[in-house]
Design an enzyme around this catalytic site. Structure first.
Site, PDB file in Angstrom:
ATOM      1  N   TYR A  99      50.992  -2.408 -33.830  1.00 36.51           N
ATOM      2  CA  TYR A  99      50.205  -2.204 -32.883  1.00 36.51           C
ATOM      3  C   TYR A  99      48.918  -3.147 -32.505  1.00 36.51           C
ATOM      4  CZ  TYR A  99      51.890   2.707 -32.159  1.00 36.51           C
ATOM      5  OH  TYR A  99      52.813   3.727 -32.192  1.00 36.51           O
TER       6      TYR A  99
ATOM      7  N   LYS B 281      58.001   0.125 -35.596  1.00 36.34           N
ATOM      8  CA  LYS B 281      57.635   1.038 -34.470  1.00 36.34           C
ATOM      9  C   LYS B 281      56.584   0.214 -33.480  1.00 36.34           C
ATOM     10  CE  LYS B 281      55.041   5.199 -33.229  1.00 36.34           C
ATOM     11  NZ  LYS B 281      54.060   5.959 -33.804  1.00 36.34           N
TER      12      LYS B 281
END
Length: 310
Positions: A171, A204
């Site tokens: 992220y 992810k």
């Protein structure tokens, strides 16, 4: 369908039999089992955002067992959670539900320009609790990124020794990227690639926007004629950045949104070659029956969308 799982596992040639067995367990579990598509229920939001913001909308969620039962009832591929919740859930659910122990986390009581999650669990904890994988977050763009990469590498070595696959939340955030740039298509693609280079079996990332953060990346994309007009186009570029699609890339569900928006986002990520979703707030903040229906609809979208040609 099993041949698709075998194909995916063939991309991880350097891993031992135990790691591949645990990765297979995730890929063959639940309603999407055997298709190569994953729908994972992550519940680390209580740690990350606080219990009130996370669970007040559906108070049953204050109990970690509620989320594990939701994952079972919906037929999710796996359930990702921090140490404390895992210690509550594992005795009852570890045999029947693949658990992914989240080994680092941040809280939102302090915010600064360059965040760094704390290491909050270990591979030993994952083994003790019967988990099938470990998860770890890195923030590319933070001044603390190198320390995170080093911590991740140490976790990856321990996980390999224990035969546990590694799931990386990549992220971008921090002083190195703008607020818009956190989900810029070039930055998300870079984040996915970094996770792969750091040894992730499953990556992810957030769905990428049309923003391009780097002028150099914009020039390269324009010169190559890479289409970016739709979310499916941008997902395709992100997946290509993950070793030409030879690593499993799943996309986060993000903040709670209307059902139609959730379904359309998943249609686009599936069309772009995404391997599925890891969706928390958009499921567990709904009433149980509504959450199960939504998760089933999302699974059906991913399973019914053909795997794109390489």
């Amino acid at each position: 369908m099993t041949s698709r799982v075998d194909e995916i596992l063939s991309w991880y040639e350097s891993d031992d039999a135990q790691t591949l067995s645990n990765l297979r367990r995730i890929l063959e579990h639940g309603r999407t089992g055997g298709t190569g598509k994953l729908v994972v229920l992550p519940v680390d939001q209580g740690f990350e955002h606080g219990p009130t913001r996370s669970f007040a909308a559906n108070p049953a969620g204050y109990d970690p067992r509620y989320h594990a039962q939701l994952a079972v009832d919906a037929g999710c591929s796996a359930h990702a959670l921090p140490l404390g919740a895992c210690q509550v859930v594992a005795p009852e659910f570890a045999d029947d539900l693949p658990l992914i122990l989240k080994c680092n986390s941040s809280d939102s009581l302090y915010t600064g320009p360059d965040p760094e999650p704390a290491v909050t669990a270990s591979v030993d904890d994952a083994v003790r609790l019967g988990c099938v994988a470990v998860g770890f977050t890195v923030y590319p763009g933070s001044a603390a990124r190198n320390h995170m990469y080093e911590n991740l590498r140490r976790l990856a070595v321990d996980a390999s020794d224990a035969g546990l696959p590694l799931v990386v939340w990549s992220y971008p955030r921090g002083s190195g990227v703008s607020t818009e740039g956190r989900t810029a298509v070039d930055v998300v693609a870079y984040a996915a690639h970094l996770a792969c280079q750091l040894g992730a079996h499953i990556v992810k990332v957030k769905p990428p926007t049309e923003v391009v953060e780097s002028d150099a990346a914009r020039a390269a994309l324009e010169k190559a004629g890479v289409p970016l007009g739709t979310l499916a186009d941008r997902v395709r570029h992100v997946v290509q950045s993950a070793f030409a699609g030879r690593r499993i890339v799943i996309f986060s569900g993000g903040a709670a949104k209307e059902t139609s928006a959730v379904l359309e986002e998943n249609r686009q990520t599936a069309l772009g070659g995404g391997f599925g979703t890891i969706m928390g707030r958009n499921s567990f903040q709904r009433p149980h029956a509504e959450a199960v229906t939504l998760l089933h609809d999302v699974m059906d979208i991913h399973v019914s969308t053909p795997v794109p040609s390489p």
